[in-house]
Motif scaffolding. Structure first.
Motif, PDB file in Angstrom:
ATOM      1  N   ILE A 167       0.866  -1.179   0.000  1.00 51.19           N
ATOM      2  CA  ILE A 167       0.000   0.000   0.000  1.00 51.19           C
ATOM      3  C   ILE A 167       0.907   1.235   0.000  1.00 51.19           C
ATOM      4  N   VAL A 168       0.763   2.072  -1.023  1.00 52.02           N
ATOM      5  CA  VAL A 168       1.593   3.269  -1.129  1.00 52.02           C
ATOM      6  C   VAL A 168       0.808   4.550  -0.849  1.00 52.02           C
ATOM      7  N   ARG A 169      -0.511   4.422  -0.808  1.00 52.69           N
ATOM      8  CA  ARG A 169      -1.371   5.550  -0.425  1.00 52.69           C
ATOM      9  C   ARG A 169      -2.612   4.952   0.221  1.00 52.69           C
ATOM     10  N   PRO A 170      -2.756   5.087   1.547  1.00 52.56           N
ATOM     11  CA  PRO A 170      -3.893   4.495   2.246  1.00 52.56           C
ATOM     12  C   PRO A 170      -5.220   5.065   1.746  1.00 52.56           C
ATOM     13  N   ILE A 171      -6.306   4.457   2.172  1.00 51.86           N
ATOM     14  CA  ILE A 171      -7.643   4.885   1.748  1.00 51.86           C
ATOM     15  C   ILE A 171      -7.837   6.376   2.005  1.00 51.86           C
ATOM     16  N   PHE A 172      -8.345   7.067   0.979  1.00 52.26           N
ATOM     17  CA  PHE A 172      -8.649   8.494   1.079  1.00 52.26           C
ATOM     18  C   PHE A 172      -9.902   8.782   0.266  1.00 52.26           C
ATOM     19  N   SER A 173     -10.550   9.895   0.593  1.00 49.69           N
ATOM     20  CA  SER A 173     -11.744  10.319  -0.127  1.00 49.69           C
ATOM     21  C   SER A 173     -11.360  11.206  -1.294  1.00 49.69           C
ATOM     22  N   PHE A 174     -12.165  11.159  -2.346  1.00 50.53           N
ATOM     23  CA  PHE A 174     -12.014  12.041  -3.496  1.00 50.53           C
ATOM     24  C   PHE A 174     -13.417  12.279  -4.053  1.00 50.53           C
ATOM     25  N   PRO A 175     -13.614  13.270  -4.922  1.00 51.63           N
ATOM     26  CA  PRO A 175     -14.957  13.481  -5.470  1.00 51.63           C
ATOM     27  C   PRO A 175     -15.448  12.226  -6.196  1.00 51.63           C
ATOM     28  N   GLY A 176     -16.475  11.610  -5.669  1.00 53.72           N
ATOM     29  CA  GLY A 176     -17.028  10.411  -6.283  1.00 53.72           C
ATOM     30  C   GLY A 176     -16.863   9.155  -5.457  1.00 53.72           C
ATOM     31  N   GLY A 177     -16.041   9.183  -4.406  1.00 51.79           N
ATOM     32  CA  GLY A 177     -15.876   7.984  -3.598  1.00 51.79           C
ATOM     33  C   GLY A 177     -14.623   7.997  -2.754  1.00 51.79           C
ATOM     34  N   ARG A 178     -14.047   6.804  -2.586  1.00 53.78           N
ATOM     35  CA  ARG A 178     -12.806   6.620  -1.824  1.00 53.78           C
ATOM     36  C   ARG A 178     -11.923   5.669  -2.600  1.00 53.78           C
ATOM     37  N   ARG A 179     -10.606   5.737  -2.339  1.00 50.90           N
ATOM     38  CA  ARG A 179      -9.693   4.816  -3.005  1.00 50.90           C
ATOM     39  C   ARG A 179      -8.389   4.695  -2.238  1.00 50.90           C
ATOM     40  N   PHE A 180      -7.582   3.696  -2.651  1.00 45.83           N
ATOM     41  CA  PHE A 180      -6.218   3.555  -2.161  1.00 45.83           C
ATOM     42  C   PHE A 180      -5.335   3.190  -3.342  1.00 45.83           C
ATOM     43  N   HIS A 181      -4.016   3.384  -3.178  1.00 46.10           N
ATOM     44  CA  HIS A 181      -3.049   3.031  -4.216  1.00 46.10           C
ATOM     45  C   HIS A 181      -2.132   1.940  -3.674  1.00 46.10           C
ATOM     46  N   PHE A 182      -1.680   1.066  -4.562  1.00 37.57           N
ATOM     47  CA  PHE A 182      -0.750   0.014  -4.179  1.00 37.57           C
ATOM     48  C   PHE A 182       0.207  -0.254  -5.330  1.00 37.57           C
ATOM     49  N   THR A 183       1.304  -0.927  -5.003  1.00 36.54           N
ATOM     50  CA  THR A 183       2.191  -1.429  -6.045  1.00 36.54           C
ATOM     51  C   THR A 183       2.150  -2.952  -6.016  1.00 36.54           C
ATOM     52  N   ASP A 184       2.232  -3.538  -7.211  1.00 39.06           N
ATOM     53  CA  ASP A 184       2.263  -4.992  -7.329  1.00 39.06           C
ATOM     54  C   ASP A 184       3.715  -5.466  -7.232  1.00 39.06           C
ATOM     55  N   PRO A 185       3.975  -6.770  -7.240  1.00 42.65           N
ATOM     56  CA  PRO A 185       5.352  -7.256  -7.104  1.00 42.65           C
ATOM     57  C   PRO A 185       6.303  -6.772  -8.198  1.00 42.65           C
ATOM     58  N   ALA A 186       5.781  -6.341  -9.340  1.00 43.31           N
ATOM     59  CA  ALA A 186       6.639  -5.823 -10.413  1.00 43.31           C
ATOM     60  C   ALA A 186       6.885  -4.325 -10.280  1.00 43.31           C
ATOM     61  N   GLY A 187       6.264  -3.685  -9.274  1.00 39.17           N
ATOM     62  CA  GLY A 187       6.452  -2.253  -9.063  1.00 39.17           C
ATOM     63  C   GLY A 187       5.437  -1.378  -9.765  1.00 39.17           C
ATOM     64  N   ASN A 188       4.440  -1.969 -10.435  1.00 34.23           N
ATOM     65  CA  ASN A 188       3.393  -1.181 -11.072  1.00 34.23           C
ATOM     66  C   ASN A 188       2.467  -0.591 -10.025  1.00 34.23           C
ATOM     67  N   GLU A 189       2.156   0.695 -10.165  1.00 33.40           N
ATOM     68  CA  GLU A 189       1.213   1.318  -9.250  1.00 33.40           C
ATOM     69  C   GLU A 189      -0.184   1.247  -9.851  1.00 33.40           C
ATOM     70  N   LEU A 190      -1.148   0.832  -9.018  1.00 35.34           N
ATOM     71  CA  LEU A 190      -2.558   0.792  -9.389  1.00 35.34           C
ATOM     72  C   LEU A 190      -3.352   1.407  -8.241  1.00 35.34           C
ATOM     73  N   ALA A 191      -4.602   1.721  -8.509  1.00 39.32           N
ATOM     74  CA  ALA A 191      -5.506   2.208  -7.470  1.00 39.32           C
ATOM     75  C   ALA A 191      -6.739   1.311  -7.461  1.00 39.32           C
ATOM     76  N   VAL A 192      -7.424   1.318  -6.327  1.00 43.93           N
ATOM     77  CA  VAL A 192      -8.707   0.628  -6.186  1.00 43.93           C
ATOM     78  C   VAL A 192      -9.679   1.634  -5.611  1.00 43.93           C
ATOM     79  N   TRP A 193     -10.858   1.742  -6.219  1.00 44.07           N
ATOM     80  CA  TRP A 193     -11.841   2.718  -5.742  1.00 44.07           C
ATOM     81  C   TRP A 193     -13.180   2.065  -5.440  1.00 44.07           C
ATOM     82  N   SER A 194     -13.976   2.760  -4.648  1.00 47.19           N
ATOM     83  CA  SER A 194     -15.330   2.352  -4.310  1.00 47.19           C
ATOM     84  C   SER A 194     -16.173   3.605  -4.187  1.00 47.19           C
ATOM     85  N   GLU A 195     -17.458   3.464  -4.448  1.00 43.53           N
ATOM     86  CA  GLU A 195     -18.360   4.609  -4.322  1.00 43.53           C
ATOM     87  C   GLU A 195     -18.636   4.961  -2.878  1.00 43.53           C
ATOM     88  N   THR A 196     -18.414   4.013  -1.952  1.00 50.51           N
ATOM     89  CA  THR A 196     -18.703   4.281  -0.531  1.00 50.51           C
ATOM     90  C   THR A 196     -17.451   4.141   0.296  1.00 50.51           C
TER      91      THR A 196
END
Length: 114
Positions: A85-114
């Motif tokens: 986890i490189v950015r813990p859960i935070f709110s943004f317009p439209g929902g909440r999300r967090f950022h993570f890196t996978d074992p290859a170092g790619n950064e992705l985010a995961v979001w939810s409406e709630t």
């Protein structure tokens, strides 16, 4: 159809104050239209939803964004699978999300409406 884990959005950088040039390029080349969310962010809906991030502290690479029906459970699953986890859960317009890196170092985010 599976919802959690679905590639749902992609953010692409438009750094250096070039967001207007980037929008003009895609509008002229592909007839894309945009919804602006302040001076530094503009979203598009052209098959795969996404947006251009022109904020100075934004990512410098494309950011794939996955959807989750249960953000906290998905964060735990990502950690248990070896993601960092490189950015813990935070709110943004439209929902909440967090950022993570996978074992290859790619950064992705995961979001939810709630």
């Amino acid at each position: 159809m599976r919802k959690t884990g679905k590639l749902d959005y992609i953010e692409m950088p438009a750094g250096g104050g070039s967001i207007d040039r980037v929008k003009a390029f895609y509008a002229n080349a592909f007839s894309w239209s945009f919804t602006d969310y302040g001076p530094g962010y503009s979203a598009f809906n052209e098959g795969l939803d996404g947006g251009f991030d022109g904020n100075p502290d934004g990512n410098d690479k494309p950011l794939p964004v996955l959807f989750s029906e249960d953000l906290e459970a998905t964060l735990k699953t990502v950690e248990d699978a070896g993601g960092k986890i490189v950015r813990p859960i935070f709110s943004f317009p439209g929902g909440r999300r967090f950022h993570f890196t996978d074992p290859a170092g790619n950064e992705l985010a995961v979001w939810s409406e709630t």
